[in-house]
Design a protein around this motif. Structure first.
Motif: not given
Length: 315
Positions: A27-53
């Motif tokens: 179960i832990f092996e299965e849910i680990f990718p979802y935590f990675m998704f949550a980490i990136l999703f929350v982080t990307f919510c805080k970035i300015d996409f126009h500054k990605l260069r």
């Protein structure tokens, strides 16, 4: 990290918990990718996409990664290394050739660094890895049957799943679902705590992998020691290069913090499964360094906020 280790040891050495451990491990092996998704999703919510260069330091850090890869591959070919020595160098190679960790922007944010610049390098390093793996692996292991285009597209597919899907979701929320977006960004350190939970899980899985590794203790200790040295070198060299661009934290995290889950996968699939112990140990080393960096950064912030109390304490 301590929690993940202790929980695994508790279940491993308590016979009464065997059935519970066997039930929860997959179960832990299965849910680990979802935590990675949550980490990136929350982080990307805080970035300015126009500054990605791309910036100048991106190219220098990428060049350093290529130089490190060339040193390892060149040494294997020039000295015709085989046996345990080859496994050891393969373990180091996958820790170098792997892209910057998807969670690197989370740690960079805790260090007060520019998360847009680190995120940009995460994408660049994934492309570099997708090119370098099918070029280098057949050279060092003749048994590796890896058509370039097939391997490139396979790795690129994983990159799209790990990076582009949460980024697309974050962009949609940020531009179309403003109330939800405000709610997400208002929670301080949400991505950091998601990363903490995922680190607990991955540490337990890593310790389990090391304990069940079918290899000699001396080789494991060598991989752990060389992994520690490599980890320190990559963080230190990255920070040194970043000093010239006034982005030490960004460069250090980009070169030193690796996508170790990806490194374990490519070692297990394309090289010797034993070599996957190397990136398994690297997980522990890089997050120990992350912990020290975060502690030092928070300590400096407290000293800047309360300089008078420090002076009184010294007096």
């Amino acid at each position: 990290m301590t929690t993940g280790t202790l929980v695994y040891l508790l279940f491993a050495y308590t016979p009464a918990l065997d059935e519970i451990g066997d039930f929860f491990f997959p179960i832990f092996e299965e849910i680990f990718p979802y935590f990675m998704f949550a980490i990136l999703f929350v982080t990307f919510c805080k970035i300015d996409f126009h500054k990605l260069r791309l910036t100048s330091w991106h190219l220098w850090v990428a060049l350093l990664q290529l130089v490190f890869v060339a040193i390892i591959v060149g040494s294997i070919l020039a000295f015709r290394i085989g046996g345990d020595s080859l496994i050891l160098l393969e373990a180091l190679l996958v820790c170098i050739i792997s892209p910057a960790a998807a969670a690197a922007p989370v740690v960079a944010a805790k260090l007060g660094a520019d998360i847009e610049q680190v995120t940009s390098y995460v994408f660049l390093s994934n492309i570099i890895t997708a090119v370098m793996v099918p070029l280098c692996f057949p050279l060092i292991d003749q048994s590796v049957d890896m058509p370039f285009l097939q391997a490139f597209l396979r790795i690129l597919y994983k990159v799209c799943l790990v990076l582009l899907v949460p980024m697309a979701g974050a962009w949609l929320v940020k531009h179309k679902m403003h109330r939800l977006h405000r709610r997400i960004v208002s929670i301080n350190d949400l991505g950091f705590y998601c990363w903490g939970v995922s680190l607990t899980i991955v540490t337990g899985i890593t310790v389990r992998t090391i304990f069940h590794a079918e290899t000699g203790l001396s080789l494991m200790l060598l991989m752990a020691l060389f992994g520690l040295v490599l980890c320190i070198v990559q963080f230190a060299v990255g920070r040194y290069i970043g000093h010239f661009f006034h982005h030490s934290e960004e460069c250090g995290q980009s070169l030193g913090q690796k996508n170790t889950a990806f490194a374990i996968w490519i070692a297990y699939v394309y090289l010797s499964p034993v070599a996957s112990i190397g990136p398994g140990c690297y997980i522990l080393w890089q997050n120990a360094i992350n912990s020290i960096e975060i502690y030092n950064h928070e300590h400096r912030k407290k000293r800047l906020r309360h300089p008078a109390s420090d002076t009184q304490h010294v007096t």
